[in-house]
Design an enzyme around this catalytic site. Structure first.
Site, mmCIF file in Angstrom:
data_model
loop_
_atom_site.group_PDB
_atom_site.id
_atom_site.type_symbol
_atom_site.label_atom_id
_atom_site.label_comp_id
_atom_site.label_asym_id
_atom_site.label_seq_id
_atom_site.Cartn_x
_atom_site.Cartn_y
_atom_site.Cartn_z
ATOM 1 N N LYS A 182 23.665 -2.050 21.760
ATOM 2 C CA LYS A 182 24.005 -0.675 22.129
ATOM 3 C C LYS A 182 25.132 -0.164 21.234
ATOM 4 C CE LYS A 182 26.968 1.556 24.520
ATOM 5 N NZ LYS A 182 26.993 2.840 23.821
ATOM 6 N N GLU A 257 36.118 -8.295 21.056
ATOM 7 C CA GLU A 257 36.897 -7.935 19.854
ATOM 8 C C GLU A 257 37.535 -6.589 20.164
ATOM 9 O OE1 GLU A 257 37.439 -9.507 17.006
ATOM 10 O OE2 GLU A 257 36.192 -11.223 17.515
ATOM 11 N N GLU A 399 47.689 1.511 20.526
ATOM 12 C CA GLU A 399 46.822 1.753 19.371
ATOM 13 C C GLU A 399 46.496 3.255 19.343
ATOM 14 O OE1 GLU A 399 42.743 0.374 19.758
ATOM 15 O OE2 GLU A 399 42.910 -0.492 17.766
HETATM 16 P P1 NAD Z 1 35.245 2.128 23.262
HETATM 17 O O1 NAD Z 1 35.804 0.994 24.044
HETATM 18 O O2 NAD Z 1 35.443 3.491 23.766
HETATM 19 O O3 NAD Z 1 33.676 1.974 23.071
HETATM 20 C C1 NAD Z 1 33.115 0.818 22.489
HETATM 21 C C2 NAD Z 1 31.694 0.663 22.999
HETATM 22 O O4 NAD Z 1 31.752 0.357 24.393
HETATM 23 C C3 NAD Z 1 30.838 1.919 22.869
HETATM 24 O O5 NAD Z 1 29.530 1.556 22.516
HETATM 25 C C4 NAD Z 1 30.880 2.498 24.276
HETATM 26 O O6 NAD Z 1 29.766 3.288 24.572
HETATM 27 C C5 NAD Z 1 30.894 1.232 25.099
HETATM 28 N N1 NAD Z 1 31.411 1.357 26.457
HETATM 29 C C6 NAD Z 1 32.277 2.269 26.941
HETATM 30 N N2 NAD Z 1 32.498 2.046 28.262
HETATM 31 C C7 NAD Z 1 31.774 0.957 28.598
HETATM 32 C C8 NAD Z 1 31.587 0.230 29.819
HETATM 33 N N3 NAD Z 1 32.184 0.572 30.964
HETATM 34 N N4 NAD Z 1 30.761 -0.840 29.805
HETATM 35 C C9 NAD Z 1 30.152 -1.222 28.666
HETATM 36 N N5 NAD Z 1 30.267 -0.555 27.494
HETATM 37 C C10 NAD Z 1 31.083 0.514 27.461
HETATM 38 O O7 NAD Z 1 35.807 1.931 21.797
HETATM 39 P P2 NAD Z 1 35.622 2.939 20.584
HETATM 40 O O8 NAD Z 1 36.548 4.071 20.855
HETATM 41 O O9 NAD Z 1 34.196 3.175 20.322
HETATM 42 O O10 NAD Z 1 36.164 2.060 19.369
HETATM 43 C C11 NAD Z 1 37.475 1.960 19.042
HETATM 44 C C12 NAD Z 1 38.064 0.666 19.533
HETATM 45 O O11 NAD Z 1 37.345 -0.438 18.984
HETATM 46 C C13 NAD Z 1 39.478 0.476 19.093
HETATM 47 O O12 NAD Z 1 40.246 0.003 20.169
HETATM 48 C C14 NAD Z 1 39.376 -0.585 18.007
HETATM 49 O O13 NAD Z 1 40.539 -1.311 17.807
HETATM 50 C C15 NAD Z 1 38.265 -1.415 18.514
HETATM 51 N N6 NAD Z 1 37.688 -2.199 17.411
HETATM 52 C C16 NAD Z 1 37.973 -3.536 17.333
HETATM 53 C C17 NAD Z 1 37.487 -4.287 16.272
HETATM 54 C C18 NAD Z 1 37.808 -5.758 16.152
HETATM 55 O O14 NAD Z 1 37.220 -6.403 15.306
HETATM 56 N N7 NAD Z 1 38.690 -6.314 16.950
HETATM 57 C C19 NAD Z 1 36.701 -3.678 15.306
HETATM 58 C C20 NAD Z 1 36.421 -2.319 15.405
HETATM 59 C C21 NAD Z 1 36.925 -1.593 16.475
#
Ligand code: NAD
Length: 505
Positions: A182, A257, A399
């Site tokens: 997803k 992650e 962040e």
């Molecule tokens: P997010 O947590 O908003 O969303 C990530 C994913 O989770 C999306 O596909 C979203 O639809 C899904 N999601 C949201 N709520 C959910 C739930 N309740 N249950 C299951 N899935 C759900 O994050 P974002 O804003 O898309 O991405 C940015 C974040 O990702 C930042 O915090 C960044 O640091 C992190 N990130 C980490 C790494 C790493 O390698 N550690 C790499 C890239 C991004």
């Protein structure tokens, strides 16, 4: 590729078929450079998610993939790598338009992803199979083997959509798993392309499935689904905790992650020569502002020795002001927009709070005026340097995921280490010093999953990636990134069976 619906809305890939959402729901994907509609995709629901999990379950329990010879699985991964290179420009453009990054960054992502597919193909091909254990008897053959976990749910964020998906898909397939993926609802397009390429490479029906749609219901349903064996999530801390909670009752394997608040520590000795000074400033700029700071490992906290602060920050500001913002596909553009209006407004709030808390604005802090390469309506924000920051500020602790660099200073090595480790996260950090012993000493004391010395941002497919603290659980890439997708089994074989006679009767 079998299209049941020829429109661009058929973005669910379930059991080898491209479909629209069962509800007929659709979702707009915006171009962050001008807020126009870039594409419309299927807005999957819980029913679609269940269908995708059922397909992956069937493919794992009844299909050939988990038992396919390693050489064939590796060959498929290599074909995907070749197809990514064949379509490099096109995939890079898709990523650039969707995520707002520059075309060149899109190309780098495609090359990195290609390398990851090839790495995991090589890794499984070079393994020796089971590990024979000495059981202390010639009559016992004891071996430890690794098997695929089963059905893997993969949930990915918007900043590196293709890359984050591939870091999961490549090892999962190499290990013989099936999956449901997803992508972020903001940036699903390159993941749709990836599934098309997997299909073209000959992935058997049901092994790889894709559900486009919102975090809730699609991601939430995947995390709790009883037929999912493992959830691998990349995204923010808040969503990650929800995923872990949803997965807990089923005692699923969970890999997280999450975010980072990453220190970039610069010692004065790194700036002693003109060349060293230029390197450290240039790297600090890159650490903080590439992809407009929307990088989990962004070096958003500059922690600099007090004696060189004024000169260093002045040069950093001079160069930050010259960063050319615009649509990522325009030649010469160095930074694209933020991914969404929400992300832009969040960035503005962090800057406003920091200024209210006493930070000094050295540059940026505003949306730029529209320009030739910078259409009106785009989610652009100027690279921003905030001086005189400290650990009690939200902008230093949380962040921001925007183009904001905060500046803190230190006098001693111990102080530098204490500041760098003063975060609930622990994803990555940099150390700049001309003194090798010092740089290594500090690197050894940093509580972060990746530490760069005299560099910032590079990673290697053969080296593990992941975080200490609240930056996550588990590792991607490297041998540990493959191990995440495996169960370990001990097979103990008695070659001369005899009664045990533990019980006399
Ligand atoms: P997010 O947590 O908003 O969303 C990530 C994913 O989770 C999306 O596909 C979203 O639809 C899904 N999601 C949201 N709520 C959910 C739930 N309740 N249950 C299951 N899935 C759900 O994050 P974002 O804003 O898309 O991405 C940015 C974040 O990702 C930042 O915090 C960044 O640091 C992190 N990130 C980490 C790494 C790493 O390698 N550690 C790499 C890239 C991004």
């Amino acid at each position: 590729m079998q299209h049941e619906d020829a429109s661009d809305l058929a973005t669910l890939f379930i059991a080898g078929h491209w479909r629209a959402a069962s509800s007929g729901g659709t979702r707009e994907v915006l171009d962050p450079a001008d807020a126009t509609v870039l594409a419309r995709v299927a807005d999957g629901c819980a029913k679609d998610t269940d269908a995708a999990v059922a397909a992956a379950r069937r493919a794992f329990d009844e299909g050939p993939w988990p038992h396919t010879p390693v050489a064939e699985r590796a060959a498929l991964l290599r074909r995907v790598a070749d197809l990514l290179q064949r379509d490099r420009e096109d995939v890079a453009r898709t990523e650039s338009r969707d995520a707002g990054k520059t075309l060149e960054e899109g190309r780098v992502d495609v090359d990195d992803v290609t390398a990851a597919f090839r790495y995991f193909a090589d890794l499984v091909m070079n393994e020796s199979g089971g590990r024979v254990v000495d059981a202390g008897s010639p009559d016992v053959h004891s071996v430890v083997v690794h098997e695929p976990v089963g059905v893997c749910a993969m949930i990915t964020p918007w900043n590196y959509p293709l890359l984050q998906a591939s870091w999961k898909v490549a090892p999962a397939l190499a290990a013989g798993n099936t999956f449901v993926l997803k992508p972020s609802e903001l940036t699903p397009m390159s993941t749709v392309r990836l599934l098309q390429l997997l299909d073209e490479a000959g992935l058997p029906e049901g092994v790889g499935n894709l559900v486009t749609g919102a975090g809730d219901p699609v991601g939430a349903r995947l995390a709790e689904h009883p037929d999912v064996d493992l959830v691998s999530f990349t995204g923010g801390l808040v969503s990650g905790v929800k995923v872990a909670q949803a997965a807990a009752p089923g005692v699923k394997k969970v890999a997280l992650e999450l975010g980072g608040k990453n220190p970039n520590v610069v010692f004065a000795d790194a700036c002693a020569t003109d060349e060293g000074f230029e390197v450290a400033v240039d790297q600090a700029l890159n650490a903080a502002f590439i992809h407009s700071g929307q990088v989990c490992s962004a070096g958003a906290r500059l922690i600099i020795e007090e004696s060189v602060r004024d000169r260093f920050v002045a040069e950093l500001v001079r160069r930050a002001q010259r960063i050319r913002l615009g649509r990522g596909t325009e030649p010469g553009v160095e930074c694209g927009p933020l991914v969404s209006l929400q992300q832009l407004e969040k960035t503005e709030r962090y800057v406003a709070d920091a200024l209210a808390d006493g930070a000094t604005l050295r540059c940026g802090g505003v949306r730029p005026d529209p320009g030739d390469d910078r259409p009106a309506g785009g989610f652009f924000y100027r690279p921003t340097v905030l001086d005189h920051c400290h650990g009690d500020m939200r902008v230093v602790r949380e962040e921001t995921f925007g183009p904001i660099l905060t500046v803190e200073t230190f006098h001693t090595e111990d102080e530098a280490v204490a500041l760098a480790n003063d975060t609930e996260y622990g994803l990555a950090g940099g150390v700049f010093s001309a003194d090798t012993a010092r740089a290594r000493r500090v690197a050894a004391r940093l509580r972060h999953g990746t530490v760069w010395i005299n560099d910032y941002h590079p990673y290697l497919p053969q080296a593990e990636w992941g975080g200490f603290g609240r930056s996550g659980v588990g590792r991607e890439l490297g041998p540990a990134g493959l191990a995440e997708y495996r169960e370990t089994k001990h097979i103990y074989e008695n070659l001369r069976p005899a009664p045990v006679r533990w019980f006399a009767g």
